[in-house]
Design a protein around this motif. Sequence first.
Motif, PDB file in Angstrom:
ATOM      1  N   LEU A  65       0.861  -1.180   0.000  1.00 57.29           N
ATOM      2  CA  LEU A  65       0.000   0.000   0.000  1.00 57.29           C
ATOM      3  C   LEU A  65       0.901   1.235   0.000  1.00 57.29           C
ATOM      4  O   LEU A  65       1.499   1.568   1.029  1.00 57.29           O
ATOM      5  CB  LEU A  65      -0.912   0.019   1.228  1.00 57.29           C
ATOM      6  N   PRO A  66       1.017   1.937  -1.130  1.00 56.85           N
ATOM      7  CA  PRO A  66       1.910   3.090  -1.206  1.00 56.85           C
ATOM      8  C   PRO A  66       1.453   4.221  -0.282  1.00 56.85           C
ATOM      9  O   PRO A  66       0.274   4.353   0.039  1.00 56.85           O
ATOM     10  CB  PRO A  66       1.808   3.514  -2.683  1.00 56.85           C
ATOM     11  N   LEU A  67       2.409   5.047   0.104  1.00 56.16           N
ATOM     12  CA  LEU A  67       2.115   6.225   0.912  1.00 56.16           C
ATOM     13  C   LEU A  67       1.077   7.084   0.188  1.00 56.16           C
ATOM     14  O   LEU A  67       1.188   7.343  -1.006  1.00 56.16           O
ATOM     15  CB  LEU A  67       3.398   7.017   1.143  1.00 56.16           C
ATOM     16  N   GLY A  68       0.048   7.506   0.917  1.00 53.98           N
ATOM     17  CA  GLY A  68      -0.980   8.368   0.358  1.00 53.98           C
ATOM     18  C   GLY A  68      -2.094   7.663  -0.369  1.00 53.98           C
ATOM     19  O   GLY A  68      -3.078   8.307  -0.764  1.00 53.98           O
ATOM     20  N   SER A  69      -1.999   6.349  -0.545  1.00 51.50           N
ATOM     21  CA  SER A  69      -3.060   5.627  -1.258  1.00 51.50           C
ATOM     22  C   SER A  69      -4.315   5.543  -0.400  1.00 51.50           C
ATOM     23  O   SER A  69      -4.256   5.426   0.825  1.00 51.50           O
ATOM     24  CB  SER A  69      -2.593   4.223  -1.638  1.00 51.50           C
ATOM     25  N   VAL A  70      -5.467   5.600  -1.055  1.00 53.34           N
ATOM     26  CA  VAL A  70      -6.748   5.440  -0.359  1.00 53.34           C
ATOM     27  C   VAL A  70      -7.064   3.952  -0.334  1.00 53.34           C
ATOM     28  O   VAL A  70      -7.197   3.315  -1.381  1.00 53.34           O
ATOM     29  CB  VAL A  70      -7.863   6.223  -1.074  1.00 53.34           C
ATOM     30  N   HIS A  71      -7.164   3.392   0.860  1.00 46.93           N
ATOM     31  CA  HIS A  71      -7.258   1.932   0.965  1.00 46.93           C
ATOM     32  C   HIS A  71      -8.249   1.502   2.037  1.00 46.93           C
ATOM     33  O   HIS A  71      -8.638   2.288   2.906  1.00 46.93           O
ATOM     34  CB  HIS A  71      -5.883   1.326   1.263  1.00 46.93           C
ATOM     35  N   ARG A  72      -8.621   0.241   1.938  1.00 46.89           N
ATOM     36  CA  ARG A  72      -9.543  -0.365   2.911  1.00 46.89           C
ATOM     37  C   ARG A  72      -9.265  -1.864   2.982  1.00 46.89           C
ATOM     38  O   ARG A  72      -8.957  -2.496   1.971  1.00 46.89           O
ATOM     39  CB  ARG A  72     -10.997  -0.108   2.529  1.00 46.89           C
ATOM     40  N   LEU A  73      -9.401  -2.417   4.197  1.00 47.07           N
ATOM     41  CA  LEU A  73      -9.256  -3.852   4.432  1.00 47.07           C
ATOM     42  C   LEU A  73     -10.578  -4.398   4.948  1.00 47.07           C
ATOM     43  O   LEU A  73     -11.196  -3.804   5.831  1.00 47.07           O
ATOM     44  CB  LEU A  73      -8.148  -4.114   5.459  1.00 47.07           C
ATOM     45  N   ALA A  74     -11.009  -5.537   4.377  1.00 48.87           N
ATOM     46  CA  ALA A  74     -12.254  -6.171   4.818  1.00 48.87           C
ATOM     47  C   ALA A  74     -12.058  -7.677   4.905  1.00 48.87           C
ATOM     48  O   ALA A  74     -11.186  -8.245   4.245  1.00 48.87           O
ATOM     49  CB  ALA A  74     -13.392  -5.841   3.849  1.00 48.87           C
ATOM     50  N   ASN A  75     -12.885  -8.294   5.743  1.00 48.66           N
ATOM     51  CA  ASN A  75     -12.892  -9.756   5.870  1.00 48.66           C
ATOM     52  C   ASN A  75     -14.233 -10.269   5.354  1.00 48.66           C
ATOM     53  O   ASN A  75     -15.231 -10.241   6.078  1.00 48.66           O
ATOM     54  CB  ASN A  75     -12.690 -10.162   7.328  1.00 48.66           C
ATOM     55  N   PRO A  76     -14.271 -10.779   4.114  1.00 50.25           N
ATOM     56  CA  PRO A  76     -15.528 -11.284   3.567  1.00 50.25           C
ATOM     57  C   PRO A  76     -15.805 -12.729   3.946  1.00 50.25           C
ATOM     58  O   PRO A  76     -16.848 -13.275   3.585  1.00 50.25           O
ATOM     59  CB  PRO A  76     -15.297 -11.176   2.052  1.00 50.25           C
ATOM     60  N   GLY A  77     -14.881 -13.348   4.679  1.00 50.26           N
ATOM     61  CA  GLY A  77     -14.992 -14.777   4.964  1.00 50.26           C
ATOM     62  C   GLY A  77     -15.765 -15.099   6.230  1.00 50.26           C
ATOM     63  O   GLY A  77     -16.383 -14.224   6.857  1.00 50.26           O
ATOM     64  N   LYS A  78     -15.705 -16.360   6.619  1.00 51.83           N
ATOM     65  CA  LYS A  78     -16.437 -16.866   7.780  1.00 51.83           C
ATOM     66  C   LYS A  78     -15.528 -17.108   8.986  1.00 51.83           C
ATOM     67  O   LYS A  78     -16.009 -17.471  10.060  1.00 51.83           O
ATOM     68  CB  LYS A  78     -17.140 -18.186   7.418  1.00 51.83           C
ATOM     69  N   ILE A  79     -14.212 -16.944   8.799  1.00 54.31           N
ATOM     70  CA  ILE A  79     -13.276 -17.135   9.910  1.00 54.31           C
ATOM     71  C   ILE A  79     -12.480 -15.858  10.120  1.00 54.31           C
ATOM     72  O   ILE A  79     -12.483 -14.954   9.279  1.00 54.31           O
ATOM     73  CB  ILE A  79     -12.307 -18.317   9.655  1.00 54.31           C
ATOM     74  N   LEU A  80     -11.798 -15.770  11.253  1.00 53.33           N
ATOM     75  CA  LEU A  80     -11.009 -14.590  11.589  1.00 53.33           C
ATOM     76  C   LEU A  80      -9.905 -14.390  10.548  1.00 53.33           C
ATOM     77  O   LEU A  80      -9.221 -15.328  10.150  1.00 53.33           O
ATOM     78  CB  LEU A  80     -10.390 -14.754  12.980  1.00 53.33           C
ATOM     79  N   LEU A  81      -9.739 -13.152  10.109  1.00 56.00           N
ATOM     80  CA  LEU A  81      -8.665 -12.784   9.196  1.00 56.00           C
ATOM     81  C   LEU A  81      -7.493 -12.268  10.029  1.00 56.00           C
ATOM     82  O   LEU A  81      -7.654 -11.373  10.857  1.00 56.00           O
ATOM     83  CB  LEU A  81      -9.143 -11.695   8.231  1.00 56.00           C
ATOM     84  N   GLU A  82      -6.306 -12.842   9.802  1.00 54.38           N
ATOM     85  CA  GLU A  82      -5.098 -12.405  10.489  1.00 54.38           C
ATOM     86  C   GLU A  82      -4.040 -12.007   9.472  1.00 54.38           C
ATOM     87  O   GLU A  82      -3.806 -12.713   8.497  1.00 54.38           O
ATOM     88  CB  GLU A  82      -4.553 -13.500  11.401  1.00 54.38           C
ATOM     89  N   LEU A  83      -3.393 -10.860   9.706  1.00 53.36           N
ATOM     90  CA  LEU A  83      -2.355 -10.367   8.822  1.00 53.36           C
ATOM     91  C   LEU A  83      -1.163  -9.880   9.636  1.00 53.36           C
ATOM     92  O   LEU A  83      -1.295  -9.525  10.813  1.00 53.36           O
ATOM     93  CB  LEU A  83      -2.838  -9.188   7.975  1.00 53.36           C
ATOM     94  N   ILE A  84      -0.015  -9.848   8.986  1.00 53.22           N
ATOM     95  CA  ILE A  84       1.131  -9.131   9.511  1.00 53.22           C
ATOM     96  C   ILE A  84       1.245  -7.843   8.716  1.00 53.22           C
ATOM     97  O   ILE A  84       1.252  -7.858   7.483  1.00 53.22           O
ATOM     98  CB  ILE A  84       2.433  -9.951   9.386  1.00 53.22           C
ATOM     99  N   GLU A  85       1.287  -6.719   9.416  1.00 52.99           N
ATOM    100  CA  GLU A  85       1.397  -5.413   8.788  1.00 52.99           C
ATOM    101  C   GLU A  85       2.767  -4.825   9.099  1.00 52.99           C
ATOM    102  O   GLU A  85       3.157  -4.728  10.270  1.00 52.99           O
ATOM    103  CB  GLU A  85       0.304  -4.472   9.301  1.00 52.99           C
ATOM    104  N   VAL A  86       3.494  -4.441   8.068  1.00 51.69           N
ATOM    105  CA  VAL A  86       4.780  -3.765   8.228  1.00 51.69           C
ATOM    106  C   VAL A  86       4.618  -2.323   7.758  1.00 51.69           C
ATOM    107  O   VAL A  86       4.313  -2.081   6.588  1.00 51.69           O
ATOM    108  CB  VAL A  86       5.894  -4.465   7.425  1.00 51.69           C
ATOM    109  N   GLN A  87       4.791  -1.388   8.676  1.00 56.89           N
ATOM    110  CA  GLN A  87       4.686   0.034   8.356  1.00 56.89           C
ATOM    111  C   GLN A  87       6.085   0.627   8.209  1.00 56.89           C
ATOM    112  O   GLN A  87       6.978   0.325   9.007  1.00 56.89           O
ATOM    113  CB  GLN A  87       3.942   0.788   9.459  1.00 56.89           C
TER     114      GLN A  87
END
Length: 477
Positions: A435-457
Amino acid sequence: MSTSSLIVPVILAGGQGTRLWPMSRSARPKQFLPLLGETSLYQQTLQRVADRTRYTAPVVVTNADYRFLVAEQALEIGVTASAVLLEPVARNTAAAIAAAAVYVSRTFGQDAVIHVLASDHAVTVDENYDWSVLVAAAAARSGRLVTFGITPTAPETGYGYIEAAGELSEGVREVARFVEKPDRATAEKMLATGGYYWNSGTFMLGVSSFLAEVEALSPATASAARGAVTAARNDLDFIRLDAAAFAEAPSISVDYAIFEKSKRVALVPVNYSWSDLGAWDAVWKVSPKDASGNVTVGSVTAGNSRNSLVVTERAHVAIEGLDDVFVIASEDAIYVGRLSEAQRVGAVVKHLKTSPTTLGLTEIHKTAYRPWGGYSSVLSGDRFQVKRLFVKPGKKLSLQKHHHRAEHWVVVSGTAEVTIDGTVSMLSENQSIYLPLGSVHRLANPGKILLELIEVQTGSYLGEDDIIRIEDEFGRA
């Protein structure tokens, strides 16, 4: 049974107590923690008033910062509040209860009776509890302001006391006086004398009688409560009390403002099991113990130890050869002390707040909870930060952008729906996206189980306030 004959539960859930630090902190205080069993103290309070043959759906009064915790934890156990009133500023219990009483009188009628409960107490519901509710409700309908007094089992110095006077009716007594938290010698004398009860901080009130007393004894509180409810506004499923009006209320407890002055006060003495869980020794007292008197929660090894409490979130804790000790291990702080001196936690927290390097330990957890899920801080350094994100099924974060950081997301489990500048991508386990700096973004979980991510800022500034929300289903844009 008609609605008018039901009791309206009013649950106070806005406290920020830190005497159960390091588990309880300002951002997630003890009422929202599962200290006794699988559910939180707040959820257990909701369950105590779940009988719809006796109670209406509850009215919850809380800090605006806790609104999503209140709603989410109620949803988890299948409870829907009739209203969630949001306090814009802290003004202690007199203003909170007065505002709730004004709201209830306008919504349920001036003949309504409210049962005011703290959200962070441990209570055993048995026949004694049920009987006390019925007796107190009858007294409240006759115009009395009823407080519940707990039959003391020890000369506790952490509670206020109430001295009972003559009997008004079966199970209901007059109040001679309220007593501040005593020293041990005074507490022992009161128990030996008899007729003294612990002040539980729970009440049964007819709203018209109570509001009349507030008007007479604390008119500034009455005026602020009326104004705050009159000018309140809806925000999603919440009701925001008007900030300007509510701020005019004096910051005072309902005991000082009303109960210690009113001639209408009555006491219902009770003997069911109760604790305000005001310190870790109280948690130990009400919890099941092993043969050596130890209470352990989490991954614990207790060798040759007795009468101790060990609570751990993640790390394995081992103790050996200890007595009268409590060890509380959160994700980022550990407290070790004498269980018999557990009241000193408050002084430790006060000291931590004096330094900028430790202030955060009293305010927030390493894991922060949001209405969509939450995140945990894993690692941080110069110009980078690593987090674990978790998103509940069907939830999505706000449509947002950042001015000072770019982000990399790696999916650990579940399915991620990622929107970047209008382009939607679906990611599964082990896939990543930039996700580039300044980009307009959104994260969603459309599934039936918990969504887990690693985020590096990565970037020049990584603070949580570098978020520009464009759209948000939780009203934060």
